[in-house]
Write a protein that holds these residues in place. Structure first.
Motif, PDB file in Angstrom:
ATOM      1  N   GLY A 278       0.808  -1.218   0.000  1.00  0.00           N
ATOM      2  CA  GLY A 278       0.000   0.000   0.000  1.00  0.00           C
ATOM      3  C   GLY A 278       0.837   1.261   0.000  1.00  0.00           C
ATOM      4  N   GLY A 279       2.168   1.115   0.102  1.00  0.00           N
ATOM      5  CA  GLY A 279       3.051   2.275   0.069  1.00  0.00           C
ATOM      6  C   GLY A 279       3.219   2.911   1.447  1.00  0.00           C
ATOM      7  N   GLY A 280       4.083   3.912   1.491  1.00  0.00           N
ATOM      8  CA  GLY A 280       4.303   4.660   2.732  1.00  0.00           C
ATOM      9  C   GLY A 280       5.554   4.254   3.489  1.00  0.00           C
ATOM     10  N   GLY A 281       6.223   3.183   3.099  1.00  0.00           N
ATOM     11  CA  GLY A 281       7.416   2.757   3.810  1.00  0.00           C
ATOM     12  C   GLY A 281       8.640   3.570   3.410  1.00  0.00           C
TER      13      GLY A 281
ATOM     14  N   LYS B  43       4.763  -2.611   9.104  1.00  0.00           N
ATOM     15  CA  LYS B  43       4.050  -3.598   8.282  1.00  0.00           C
ATOM     16  C   LYS B  43       4.971  -4.504   7.477  1.00  0.00           C
ATOM     17  CE  LYS B  43      -0.130  -0.781   7.672  1.00  0.00           C
ATOM     18  NZ  LYS B  43      -1.058  -0.153   6.692  1.00  0.00           N
ATOM     19  N   GLU B  44       6.247  -4.343   7.597  1.00  0.00           N
ATOM     20  CA  GLU B  44       7.190  -5.127   6.810  1.00  0.00           C
ATOM     21  C   GLU B  44       7.561  -6.409   7.549  1.00  0.00           C
ATOM     22  OE1 GLU B  44       9.178  -1.322   4.470  1.00  0.00           O
ATOM     23  OE2 GLU B  44      10.255  -2.279   6.123  1.00  0.00           O
ATOM     24  N   LEU B  45       7.706  -7.493   6.797  1.00  0.00           N
ATOM     25  CA  LEU B  45       7.904  -8.818   7.375  1.00  0.00           C
ATOM     26  C   LEU B  45       9.370  -9.218   7.354  1.00  0.00           C
ATOM     27  CD1 LEU B  45       4.912 -10.724   5.702  1.00  0.00           C
ATOM     28  CD2 LEU B  45       5.018  -9.783   8.022  1.00  0.00           C
ATOM     29  N   GLY B  46       9.741 -10.033   8.339  1.00  0.00           N
ATOM     30  CA  GLY B  46      11.089 -10.580   8.380  1.00  0.00           C
ATOM     31  C   GLY B  46      11.257 -11.699   7.367  1.00  0.00           C
TER      32      GLY B  46
END
Length: 455
Positions: free
Chosen positions: A242-245, A253-256
């Motif tokens: 969804g963007g914004g990072g 919201k980012e996964l390992g």
């Protein structure tokens, strides 16, 4: 008796008259009755067989439009056109391989099912594909040979076996961005742009992994506290749906990258190894101080998708496999019928004399079944010369030229926008000439069998 002691000769004319009259009356009547019954069949035979054959032979000597006499030009095309030569070569493969394999499997099934308790049920299962049309079988095997292991049964099995012995990559196509602290090390591996130091937190961000393809159990990435003596770090998917990072920053919201393998390399030697946890964190011992972190190429190897069954090299064997699946049951039933008529005393006598089962099978069973095996083999040879449906349906458009057979080429040459009925008729005549010797052999064998039976 006459007075001279001689026997009075019977009146041969009277005795012979009824026989002559009967023959003269019944002969024409029987012939007319037989002709009346045969006439419809002869008319149909002439209309559906003799006339088409004659017309095809005649049409094969004319050009594409059918207006000008072309002589043997159409037959020359059969041996100069690359597509037709491929079809002839594939037909030879079909005639040699398909009947032989189907007959051999039918023989094995017929012999083995005699010793199985549920032999009848097994025969029913093996024979069941014969109830399926070629069209339906082609659709079934088009799905069986699908390249995607999630859809194709053949590749699902093959990939499962492969992955049992060779571990699949977890992150195919994963890569760093130019702004990431990673660079290409060659051979598919990546290394950090600078060595890492004890007490620092190493960052290993990557992109190129679809969120739906992330390892099961992956959790939101987090940044660990610096290790007092070793090196702590995080490997994560630097992409926010969804963007914004922000790049190089662990966003909520980012996964390992669970399971990512990390190596610490000093002077070309690996001094430590670690594997990322579910949240992407990892820890290296103090020996990694001053080392360059490397992500080995095994992390990014393309996942094994199986065999390209319908590619140019395997499409013909794959289609032959589907044909054998259908016709092995036919061979099994005929051979089993012949096996039931074998004299059991010969088999038992051989076993009593010390022959093992393989010797009984090879030296007694197979020779006694030779007439039945010949019937099955010849029948299948005639059948494969006309195979069309399976090749047309199973072979994709990109590989249809490689899987081409004469019956399919006949269809392609005779119909469509660029149809050439002269070449198509020549192919039909060639098919007829190829089938005739096999049919003659079959008729000759049948007559010989009848003569031996009458004796």
């Amino acid at each position: 008796m006459s007075s001279g002691g001689t026997q009075t000769r019977p009146n041969t004319a009277v005795r012979g008259r009824p026989r002559t009259r009967t023959g003269s009356r019944r002969g024409p009547r029987v012939g007319l009755t037989a002709a009346a019954f045969l006439l419809p069949a002869l008319v149909l035979l002439g209309a559906l067989v003799v006339y088409p054959i004659g017309y095809s032979v005649q049409r094969s000597f004319f050009d594409k439009a059918g207006d000008s006499f072309a002589g043997l030009d159409n037959y020359v095309t059969l041996f100069t056109d690359e597509s037709i030569r491929t079809a002839v070569r594939n037909n030879l493969i079909w005639v040699v391989v398909a009947p032989t394999v189907a007959t051999a499997l039918g023989l094995v099934f017929a012999v083995l099912t005699e010793r199985v308790r549920w032999g009848t049920a097994f025969k029913l299962v093996v024979f069941m594909p014969m109830a399926i049309s070629m069209l339906a079988a082609g659709i079934i095997f088009r799905l069986v040979y699908e390249q995607d292991p999630d859809r194709g049964v053949a590749n699902a099995v093959w990939v499962g076996v492969h992955d049992t012995f060779a571990e699949a990559s977890g992150f195919p196509r994963a890569r760093p961005l130019p702004v990431h602290p990673l660079k290409d090390a060659g051979g598919g591996a990546y290394v950090t742009t600078s060595p890492v130091r004890a007490g620092e937190t190493a960052r290993l961000p990557l992109i190129g992994v679809a969120p739906a393809r992330m390892p099961e159990g992956a959790r939101p990435a987090r940044t660990p506290a610096p290790a007092a003596e070793g090196i702590a770090g995080t490997a994560w998917l630097d992409f926010t749906r969804g963007g914004g990072g922000r790049p190089n920053v662990v966003d909520p919201k980012e996964l390992g990258l669970k399971g990512l393998r990390i190596e610490a390399v000093k002077d070309g030697s690996v001094v430590a190894r670690a594997t990322a946890a579910a949240d992407g964190t990892f820890t290296l011992p103090r020996a990694a101080d001053g080392a360059v972190l490397r992500l080995p190429a095994s992390n990014f190897r393309e996942q094994y998708d199986g065999v390209e069954w319908l590619g140019p090299s395997l499409v013909t064997p794959a289609i032959i496999g589907s044909y054998v699946w259908m016709w092995a049951g036919f061979a099994m039933v005929l051979i089993a019928a012949g096996l039931a008529g074998l004299p059991r005393e010969l088999l038992e006598a051989a076993r009593v004399d010390g022959a093992n089962e393989w010797q009984v099978f090879r030296r007694i069973t197979v020779p006694l079944l030779a007439p039945v095996l010949a019937v099955v083999l010849v029948t299948l040879m005639i059948n494969v010369l006309k195979v069309f449906d399976l090749v047309f349906i199973i072979a994709p458009g990109s590989a249809q030229d490689d899987a081409n057979v004469l019956a399919l080429q006949l269809y392609r040459s005779s119909f469509g926008t660029d149809a050439d009925l002269g070449v198509g008729s020549a192919i039909a005549v060639l098919l007829l000439l190829l089938v005739l010797p096999v049919m003659a052999l079959n008729i000759r064998r049948t007559r010989r069998t009848r003569r031996e039976t009458r004796r």
